[in-house]
Design an enzyme around this catalytic site. Structure first.
Site, short mmCIF file in Angstrom:
data_model
loop_
_atom_site.label_atom_id
_atom_site.label_comp_id
_atom_site.label_asym_id
_atom_site.label_seq_id
_atom_site.Cartn_x
_atom_site.Cartn_y
_atom_site.Cartn_z
N GLU A 144 0.84 -1.20 0.00
CA GLU A 144 0.00 0.00 0.00
C GLU A 144 0.88 1.25 0.00
OE1 GLU A 144 -2.98 2.50 2.95
OE2 GLU A 144 -2.43 0.44 3.49
N ASP A 151 0.39 13.87 -5.52
CA ASP A 151 1.17 14.46 -4.43
C ASP A 151 2.65 14.41 -4.79
OD1 ASP A 151 -1.17 14.69 -3.05
OD2 ASP A 151 -0.79 13.04 -1.67
N GLY A 357 -1.69 7.23 26.71
CA GLY A 357 -1.56 8.62 26.28
C GLY A 357 -0.29 9.22 26.84
N CYS A 384 -1.81 1.02 29.95
CA CYS A 384 -0.59 1.83 29.96
C CYS A 384 -0.75 3.00 30.93
CB CYS A 384 -0.25 2.27 28.54
SG CYS A 384 1.47 2.83 28.35
N HIS A 519 -0.10 -2.91 25.91
CA HIS A 519 -1.22 -2.57 25.03
C HIS A 519 -1.81 -3.86 24.44
CE1 HIS A 519 -0.78 1.86 24.81
NE2 HIS A 519 0.49 1.59 25.08
N GLU A 521 -4.57 -4.34 23.05
CA GLU A 521 -5.38 -4.13 21.84
C GLU A 521 -4.62 -4.46 20.56
OE1 GLU A 521 -3.76 0.08 22.91
OE2 GLU A 521 -4.27 -1.80 23.91
#
Length: 553
Positions: A144, A151, A357, A384, A519, A521
């Site tokens: 990709e 551009d 964060g 975290c 993390h 996720e």
């Protein structure tokens, strides 16, 4: 020999190029092919690690500790191959590599130019990334290319893949172009002109797409597809309609029904077995027909751009599939909690989640959310920073450590229960030394790390004897204060084996309260879900049911 599919985009960004590429990969994998993926980003940053989430969205961390584009998260969720550092590279990395070679004298005094030196380097990086999976035996590598055609930043990448397709020869490379077909309400019709111009620009570069993916808010009628076919010089059956779906996990079936995988296989001279998308059909059936609903409050400071929490929101979707529930996420600005109070914004939720964060802004609001969850027995998951602030909250209000804080937010805190650990051992066994002046990205604890889990804990019930999750952080729970916290009832249920750093904390006298330094996720997939998020959503279901029963009485 690995064959390549190059995916480009036109007109505007954020059309879903990464989802489309990952969906094509999923279909090809369902046909028995070994598929890997790469993302080429045209920005000059070396990686997205120090970029604002508001600009770039989430930073996805690979198993080997690379900070990469969020599209790599989609790749791992859609196919079996794991991504690595070499699966994502930027203009910054390309120029950095070329300049190092020039300084070493590798170019023998020649003038270093975009062509051939930059374009050759890009091709070398692509070939290297394609070899990272399946011991270099991947059947197909889907590449990709970030940005849009036209551009100036993308031109070297497009020229490099044009050259690469020429060198690979016929039957070894294919091009898929994603473009926009907007609906103009005032005219009451879809407009094909942006797609025509986008393909024209691509052909000027010397790239002729094998298939067009036409993004619209609705299915594109055959009449418009025929018009696109005529002006873009692409067969009508290669003009694929990609409309807005209820779930991104419906896209593989959408593309397969229109024959995209057959078009690509024909272009690559591949004859794999038919696609088997039954697993995707089962997942989508679960999403369409949930048996219950839960509301989860995600308390953060990047809530204006939910892409900042992409892997996290997807992990909750995966959990909803495996619990047959509809998970509704309320994105709550932690600064609003500071202004209006936790009770006003958090009451009525079935669970509360504080994600990771950086920076001080909004942290007191997050701490207030933690306290609300703890005192009101609402299921809580801290990830975290969410774990670190749970420790801060517990220290302040249960362990008698007034003024407790992280040195990230208050360097002179009287009780620095979270601090910058100056030394730790990285994944290769090398000791890293950190200070406040270290490069922001260069001294984080990043990547996967195996950690034993304490028996008899909630963490052990979820993970078993060992947890292996990915990290991205600089600050750690300060071990000096752990005995005091444990005396007050906090349980550290997992520690790193080498540095003895706290990895998971929990509160035993709470229905479901867990903080994790890593993390989780990043390793969740729709096929398997993730035990931590499945357990969390089930706890939210139980809390909702108990609350409803209490209200009925």
């Amino acid at each position: 020999m690995t064959k390549y599919v190059f995916v480009t985009g036109g007109v505007v960004s954020s059309l879903g190029k990464g989802i489309s590429a990952a969906s094509l990969a999923a279909i090809l994998e369902s046909r028995g092919l070994l598929v890997t993926m790469l993302k080429l980003d045209p920005y000059i940053n070396v990686d997205p690690g120090t970029m604002s989430p508001f600009q770039h969205g989430e930073v996805f961390v690979t198993e080997d500790g690379a900070e990469t584009d969020l599209d790599l998260g989609h790749y791992e969720r859609f196919i079996s191959a794991r991504m690595h550092k070499v699966n994502n590279f930027t203009t910054g990395q390309i120029y950095e590599s070329v300049l190092r070679k020039e300084r070493r004298g590798d170019y023998l005094g020649k003038t270093v130019q975009v062509i051939p030196h930059i374009t050759n380097e890009i091709q070398d990086f692509i070939a290297r990334g394609a070899k990272a999976a399946y011991n270099g035996n991947a059947d197909v590598a889907i590449v990709e290319i970030g940005g849009t055609v036209g551009d100036i930043e993308s031109l070297p990448f497009l020229e490099a893949v044009r050259q690469m397709s020429l060198r690979l020869g016929r039957g070894n490379a294919a091009f898929v172009h994603l473009t926009l077909v907007p609906f103009i309400p005032s005219a009451g019709e879809l407009k094909t002109k942006p797609t025509q111009h986008s393909v024209q620009k691509l052909r000027e570069i010397g790239i002729y797409p094998n298939a067009l993916l036409c993004r619209a808010d609705r299915p594109i009628p055959d009449e418009e597809r025929a018009k696109i076919s005529l002006f873009a010089n692409v067969p009508q059956d290669a003009v694929i309609s990609v409309w807005d779906a209820e779930s991104i996990y419906e896209i593989p079936s959408m593309l397969h029904k229109q024959g995209l995988d057959s078009l690509v296989c024909d272009a690559l001279n591949l004859t794999p077995p038919p696609a088997d998308l039954s697993a995707w059909d089962t997942m989508n059936e679960a999403l369409r027909h949930p048996e219950s609903e839960v509301r989860i409050g995600m308390v953060g400071k990047y809530v204006d751009l939910t892409e900042s929490y992409k892997s996290l929101s997807e992990a909750l979707v995966h959990a909803s599939i495996h619990t047959r529930s509809k998970v509704v996420i309320d994105y709550i600005d932690s600064e609003e909690i500071e202004k209006r109070g936790a009770a006003e914004l958090l009451s009525g939720l079935d669970a509360i989640l504080v994600p990771g964060g950086f920076g001080k802004r909004g942290t007191e609001g997050k701490i207030a959310a933690v306290r609300y969850a703890r005192e009101n027995k609402v299921p809580y998951l801290g990830i975290c920073l969410g774990m670190q602030l749970a420790v801060v909250e517990y220290a302040r209000h249960k362990a008698g450590l007034g003024g407790a804080n992280s040195t990230e937010f208050d360097p002179s805190a009287p009780h620095p229960v979270v601090a910058l650990i100056t030394e730790w051992m990285d994944r290769e066994g090398k000791v890293e030394r950190r200070s406040d002046n270290s490069d922001l990205g260069g001294t984080m604890r990043k990547g996967a790390q195996r950690v034993p889990v304490k028996p008899g804990t909630l963490a052990h019930k979820i993970y078993g004897d060992e947890v292996n999750e990915r990290h991205r952080h600089r600050y750690e729970v300060n071990n000096v204060y752990v005995p005091r916290l444990e005396e007050a009832g906090l349980v550290i249920s997992a520690r790193t084996p080498t540095e003895n750093l706290p990895e998971i904390m929990e509160i035993p006298d709470h229905p479901w309260f867990l903080g994790v330094q890593f993390h989780p996720e990043f390793t969740s997939t729709p096929r398997d879900g993730h035990p931590l998020f499945i357990g969390y959503v089930r706890a939210a279901q139980a809390h909702r049911q108990a609350r409803q029963q209490a209200e009925q009485k």
